[in-house]
Scaffold this active site. Structure first.
Site, PDB file in Angstrom:
ATOM      1  N   LYS A 241      25.591 -20.955  47.602  1.00 54.28           N
ATOM      2  CA  LYS A 241      27.073 -21.330  47.052  1.00 54.28           C
ATOM      3  C   LYS A 241      27.600 -22.497  47.688  1.00 54.28           C
ATOM      4  O   LYS A 241      28.337 -23.124  46.975  1.00 54.28           O
ATOM      5  CB  LYS A 241      27.621 -19.967  47.152  1.00 54.28           C
ATOM      6  CG  LYS A 241      27.343 -18.761  46.285  1.00 54.28           C
ATOM      7  CD  LYS A 241      27.950 -17.416  46.787  1.00 54.28           C
ATOM      8  CE  LYS A 241      27.920 -16.909  48.039  1.00 54.28           C
ATOM      9  NZ  LYS A 241      26.310 -16.483  48.421  1.00 54.28           N
ATOM     10  N   GLY A 242      27.656 -22.433  49.024  1.00 56.67           N
ATOM     11  CA  GLY A 242      28.100 -23.534  49.805  1.00 56.67           C
ATOM     12  C   GLY A 242      27.880 -24.902  49.441  1.00 56.67           C
ATOM     13  O   GLY A 242      28.779 -25.548  49.417  1.00 56.67           O
TER      14      GLY A 242
ATOM     15  N   GLY B 116      20.885 -15.310  61.564  1.00 54.64           N
ATOM     16  CA  GLY B 116      19.428 -15.603  61.816  1.00 54.64           C
ATOM     17  C   GLY B 116      18.160 -14.572  61.733  1.00 54.64           C
ATOM     18  O   GLY B 116      17.188 -15.114  62.004  1.00 54.64           O
TER      19      GLY B 116
ATOM     20  N   THR C 252      24.127 -16.492  58.875  1.00 45.95           N
ATOM     21  CA  THR C 252      25.185 -15.638  60.076  1.00 45.95           C
ATOM     22  C   THR C 252      24.314 -15.072  60.932  1.00 45.95           C
ATOM     23  O   THR C 252      24.923 -15.146  62.168  1.00 45.95           O
ATOM     24  CB  THR C 252      26.019 -14.926  58.981  1.00 45.95           C
ATOM     25  OG1 THR C 252      26.574 -15.543  58.413  1.00 45.95           O
ATOM     26  CG2 THR C 252      26.875 -13.980  60.011  1.00 45.95           C
TER      27      THR C 252
ATOM     28  N   GLY D 101      16.662 -29.353  47.023  1.00 41.05           N
ATOM     29  CA  GLY D 101      16.771 -29.404  48.283  1.00 41.05           C
ATOM     30  C   GLY D 101      17.942 -29.346  48.731  1.00 41.05           C
ATOM     31  O   GLY D 101      19.131 -29.006  48.164  1.00 41.05           O
TER      32      GLY D 101
ATOM     33  N   GLY E 241      27.595 -16.598  55.271  1.00 42.48           N
ATOM     34  CA  GLY E 241      27.394 -18.103  55.991  1.00 42.48           C
ATOM     35  C   GLY E 241      26.947 -18.959  54.756  1.00 42.48           C
ATOM     36  O   GLY E 241      26.130 -18.708  54.108  1.00 42.48           O
ATOM     37  N   HIS E 242      27.905 -20.059  54.540  1.00 37.47           N
ATOM     38  CA  HIS E 242      27.743 -21.096  53.586  1.00 37.47           C
ATOM     39  C   HIS E 242      27.203 -22.286  54.280  1.00 37.47           C
ATOM     40  O   HIS E 242      27.936 -22.868  55.126  1.00 37.47           O
ATOM     41  CB  HIS E 242      28.867 -20.932  52.688  1.00 37.47           C
ATOM     42  CG  HIS E 242      29.234 -19.864  52.205  1.00 37.47           C
ATOM     43  ND1 HIS E 242      30.434 -19.581  51.099  1.00 37.47           N
ATOM     44  CD2 HIS E 242      28.654 -18.638  51.893  1.00 37.47           C
ATOM     45  CE1 HIS E 242      30.552 -18.371  50.720  1.00 37.47           C
ATOM     46  NE2 HIS E 242      29.503 -17.739  51.128  1.00 37.47           N
ATOM     47  N   THR E 243      25.989 -22.804  53.912  1.00 40.45           N
ATOM     48  CA  THR E 243      25.575 -23.924  54.465  1.00 40.45           C
ATOM     49  C   THR E 243      25.683 -25.202  53.569  1.00 40.45           C
ATOM     50  O   THR E 243      25.511 -25.193  52.464  1.00 40.45           O
ATOM     51  CB  THR E 243      24.023 -23.893  54.557  1.00 40.45           C
ATOM     52  OG1 THR E 243      23.885 -22.609  55.178  1.00 40.45           O
ATOM     53  CG2 THR E 243      23.549 -24.894  55.549  1.00 40.45           C
TER      54      THR E 243
ATOM     55  N   GLY F 256      22.992 -12.711  47.865  1.00 36.35           N
ATOM     56  CA  GLY F 256      23.678 -13.613  48.715  1.00 36.35           C
ATOM     57  C   GLY F 256      22.855 -14.665  48.973  1.00 36.35           C
ATOM     58  O   GLY F 256      21.648 -14.596  48.590  1.00 36.35           O
ATOM     59  N   ASP F 257      23.227 -15.759  49.570  1.00 32.79           N
ATOM     60  CA  ASP F 257      22.631 -16.709  50.191  1.00 32.79           C
ATOM     61  C   ASP F 257      21.871 -17.588  48.804  1.00 32.79           C
ATOM     62  O   ASP F 257      20.680 -18.505  49.227  1.00 32.79           O
ATOM     63  CB  ASP F 257      21.509 -16.511  51.023  1.00 32.79           C
ATOM     64  CG  ASP F 257      22.075 -15.748  52.438  1.00 32.79           C
ATOM     65  OD1 ASP F 257      23.108 -15.955  52.582  1.00 32.79           O
ATOM     66  OD2 ASP F 257      21.425 -14.748  52.940  1.00 32.79           O
TER      67      ASP F 257
ATOM     68  N   GLN G 218      28.803 -13.559  49.498  1.00 35.26           N
ATOM     69  CA  GLN G 218      27.767 -12.556  49.202  1.00 35.26           C
ATOM     70  C   GLN G 218      27.114 -12.759  47.615  1.00 35.26           C
ATOM     71  O   GLN G 218      27.245 -13.950  46.989  1.00 35.26           O
ATOM     72  CB  GLN G 218      28.093 -10.995  49.318  1.00 35.26           C
ATOM     73  CG  GLN G 218      28.432 -10.794  50.742  1.00 35.26           C
ATOM     74  CD  GLN G 218      29.786 -11.165  51.319  1.00 35.26           C
ATOM     75  OE1 GLN G 218      30.935 -11.080  50.723  1.00 35.26           O
ATOM     76  NE2 GLN G 218      29.467 -11.728  52.235  1.00 35.26           N
TER      77      GLN G 218
END
Ligand code: GDP
Ligand code: IMO
Ligand code: MG
Length: 422
Positions: free
Chosen positions: A15-16, A301, A299, A413, A39-41, A11-12, A223
């Site tokens: 993707k976002g 922290g 999501t 970035g 949590g997609h940033t 995950g992380d 995920q």
């Protein structure tokens, strides 16, 4: 035509960000599994956005965003996400469509998640405590509540019966968790009222029609493959199929309609929560990755655990998903390392192996590394592949050879614009 976009690690992966970058090429962006554990940033115009349930195409005018049947929705978190979007003048009613078959996360699902984790002590999964496990358990146990239920007058009766059952189950755990259910329920009902203002659809039907009309659809995964309920590092996984097959069941897309499978990975590895992680670093290098990569859960922290790239695990994920194109994220974070290590095999109970065994706990598995030369150059301002340093190109070529899949994007970035196409 449907393309899939999936995380290949724990995950992380970013993707976002990539969904946001690619949305202009698609008519529909559809989430197919997971829930607010995600949590997609996204970052653009100097603003950072974190989405949990809403697909990452929401900031583009050209695309419709669908929350598919495979997703689990917490109306409380959903309302908060919508509130955060208010200032961006997005036409939510026509741009965001919700599957009637998506399951609802009740406040008691969240409590059950907490009770289950508390009862496990040291063996806890490290869940995000968003109620994901208990909600999917009710789905497969055929007890769940779905978005479509909210269109019928008796939804509160259904809700009560399920919540009462959950309360008895919470008692069973005997865990010391404190809660005020009436307060949580008031918040839930408020969330439901907001949710009901949105457009509910039979999403599989909508997607059939879109396909017949030649629309381009991008399925957004949540995920990562190593958190897949079947193929991940069980039991330290999430409760849905995060791999390619999850898009078929989570949206109603037939396997032969899938074209590209876009696999996203970080140039190193991170994991948040418990469970095995063969290349995890406990030294200064790991701390540097965490600090430079700002590795804190979007999501929860929580600090993310960091380590070198694990090619054994990545190859496995490429195979499970049938990845056709790769995207390497956070290459900028590795700038400054004199040596870059890549795990190309495992020592498994004294034997050198190159596949993912049943158990990858550190008791049985230790990584065998190939070392490569690092690069010092700051990558964050680069815009073309020609500007990439030679040592990074060597790293990319090595990974492509090992994985037999081209790396089409190198991300340097968090911003939309810090994206290099190859
Ligand atoms: P997701 O869950 O896969 O969407 O990923 P997350 O948003 O949870 O985590 C990825 C984090 O890395 C976010 O904070 C992104 O803003 C950030 N990010 C994405 N791509 C890059 C990149 O290429 N370089 C750096 N430094 N950060 C990135
Ligand atoms: P995105 O979509 C990283 C992890 C949790 C925990 C395990 C089970 O942002 O990549 P759960 O709440 O699903 O029962 O937790 O899975 N986890 C994630 N880790 N990114 C995520 O989503 C995750 N969603 C769940 O930390 O280890
Ligand atoms: Mg995330």
């Amino acid at each position: 035509m449907v393309d899939l976009l999936l995380g290949l690690q724990w995950g992380d992966e970013g993707k976002g960000k990539i969904v946001d970058v690619l949305t202009k090429e698609y008519d529909i962006i559809a989430r197919f599994q997971g829930g607010p554990n995600a949590g997609h940033t996204l970052e653009f115009d100097g603003i950072k956005h974190v989405l949990h349930t809403i697909p990452s195409g929401i900031f583009h005018k050209n695309a419709i965003n669908i929350v598919g049947n495979g997703v689990v929705i917490d109306p409380v978190i959903f309302k908060r996400e919508l509130d955060n979007l208010q200032k961006f003048n997005i036409d939510i009613i026509s741009k965001l469509l919700i599957s009637r078959k998506a399951h609802l996360i009740l406040p008691t699902h969240r409590l059950l998640d907490a009770a289950s984790e508390a009862s496990k002590g040291k063996a806890k999964i490290g869940s995000t405590l968003k109620g994901i496990g208990p909600t999917y358990m009710d789905k497969t146990g055929r007890n769940g509540m779905r978005v479509g239920d909210l269109e019928f007058d008796d939804w509160k009766t259904k809700y009560r019966a399920l919540a009462d059952k959950h309360e008895a189950m919470i008692d069973f755990y005997n865990a010391e968790i404190e809660y005020n259910l009436p307060e949580l329920e008031a918040e839930f009902c408020e969330g439901v009222e907001t949710l009901k203002k949105l457009t509910f659809i039979d999403s599989e039907e909508y997607i059939f029609k879109a396909q017949a009309e030649g629309k381009k659809i991008l399925a957004e995964g949540a995920q990562g493959s190593l958190l897949d309920i079947d193929f991940g590092t069980y039991p330290f996984v999430t409760s849905s199929n995060t791999t390619a097959a999850g898009a078929c069941t989570g949206l109603g897309v037939a396997p032969n309609k899938i074209e590209k499978v876009l696999g996203i990975f970080k140039a190193y590895t991170t994991r948040v929560g418990s469970g095995p992680f063969p290349t995890e670093l406990f030294d200064e290098d790991g701390a540097t990755m965490g600090r430079v990569g700002n590795e804190f859960g979007a999501t929860t922290g929580r600090p993310r655990r960091c380590g070198w790239l694990d090619l054994v695990a990545l190859k496995y994920a490429v195979q499970i998903n049938g990845v056709t194109e790769l995207m390497m994220m956070k290459a900028d974070v590795l700038s400054g390392f004199k040596t870059i290590k890549v795990c190309t095999a495992y020592d498994y109970k004294g034997e050198k192996i190159q596949h993912l065994p049943y158990n990858i706990e550190s008791e049985y598995v230790s990584p065998i590394y190939t070392e490569m030369k690092g690069w010092a150059k700051d990558l964050t301002k680069l815009t073309t592949a020609e500007e990439l340093p030679t040592a990074l190109n060597d790293y990319i070529t090595f990974l492509e050879e090992q994985l037999q899949v081209p790396i089409k994007i190198v991300s340097v970035g968090p911003d939309r614009l810090q994206t290099i196409r190859r």
